[in-house]
Design an enzyme around this catalytic site. Sequence first.
Site, PDB file in Angstrom:
ATOM      1  N   SER A 144       0.829  -1.200   0.000  1.00  0.00           N
ATOM      2  CA  SER A 144       0.000   0.000   0.000  1.00  0.00           C
ATOM      3  C   SER A 144       0.864   1.250   0.000  1.00  0.00           C
ATOM      4  O   SER A 144       1.979   1.248   0.553  1.00  0.00           O
ATOM      5  CB  SER A 144      -0.894   0.004   1.239  1.00  0.00           C
ATOM      6  OG  SER A 144      -1.519   1.256   1.412  1.00  0.00           O
ATOM      7  N   TYR A 169      -2.714  -0.565   9.963  1.00  0.00           N
ATOM      8  CA  TYR A 169      -2.872  -1.099   8.602  1.00  0.00           C
ATOM      9  C   TYR A 169      -1.570  -0.931   7.828  1.00  0.00           C
ATOM     10  O   TYR A 169      -1.065  -1.881   7.217  1.00  0.00           O
ATOM     11  CB  TYR A 169      -4.011  -0.374   7.892  1.00  0.00           C
ATOM     12  CG  TYR A 169      -4.080  -0.667   6.409  1.00  0.00           C
ATOM     13  CD1 TYR A 169      -4.512  -1.900   5.945  1.00  0.00           C
ATOM     14  CD2 TYR A 169      -3.697   0.294   5.477  1.00  0.00           C
ATOM     15  CE1 TYR A 169      -4.560  -2.177   4.585  1.00  0.00           C
ATOM     16  CE2 TYR A 169      -3.746   0.033   4.115  1.00  0.00           C
ATOM     17  CZ  TYR A 169      -4.178  -1.203   3.681  1.00  0.00           C
ATOM     18  OH  TYR A 169      -4.220  -1.474   2.339  1.00  0.00           O
TER      19      TYR A 169
END
Length: 340
Positions: A144, A169
Amino acid sequence: MKILVTGAAGFIGYHLSKKLIREGHIVVGLDNINDYYDVNLKYARLNELGIQRSDAESWNVLSESDKFKENFTFVRMHLENRDELPTLFRNERFDVVCNLAAQAGVRYSLENPEAYIDSNVVGFLNILESCRHNSIKHLLYASSSSVYGESKEPVFSIADRVDHPMSLYAATKKSNELMAFTYSHLYGVQTTGLRFFTVYGPWGRPDMALFLFTDAIAKDNTIKVFNNGEMSRDFTYIDDIVAGIEILINKEPAKENTPPYWLANIGNGEPQSLMEFIEAIEKHMGKEAEKVFLPMQPGDVPRTSADTSELQKLGYKSTTGIDRGVEAFIDWYKAFYLSK
């Protein structure tokens, strides 16, 4: 090739599976269909691939597609399942694995951190072990742009240090990259980390800004604009994301890469301000949004900007601008939600 796509009922996984099927690959889709967001959307994506909901609800049983009967099957399974996942690998003998399954969402990681460790760390370890013991030619996995944190660099390069994730995350995605490097180093597993930049488009997730803003405008609700609108994102249309993944699936490992480990930014390369993004939504919805300006949310970052120069050397080019991409999403949203 025979390709495992985990997260096949998810946004990117669905689009990638559809493209690979059309290219003639044999695809096995895997997803646990959790309830982080509306499962009806996930089942609807699978239905587009020819998998009926009644078949998709079965656990650990391969279900054949009617639409793509020759080259698509689906299995509902948790990545954390240390018994069933290795069995699937042994039985199916994949050439390539695209691990897109993960617990998504920056803000949700503040509420339910355990889900991120279970899926993104324990589950990824099981993927790595299964690849190691089954001679998988290439493992591609979703990382990401969030790994860059609050980078002060004008553009985010894969050569940058990424030691300060701003959310759990992001930390799990950084841990995936470190784990993949270790398996490449120790066992020669060819791995490619996919640093996605703000993916949007038809069939997108309901927790993402484009969906939230569109849905609120359609229902005459207010929209929440964080950091008082002083944010920018490298918004990347889903077709460009899939094109980048396809290029990397077919990439020959560089001989000088020892271990056979690679990272790639998959982005648009032309960041847009949040307010410009909202203006495009308002234009195609035909009405102005009532905005509530709020401070920055914990775990969020003010900007992202992708350096895609390495991927461009392999032929990648982002071709979809914000106006056309937002229009395509809104056309889908109206057809899926407003025409019923």
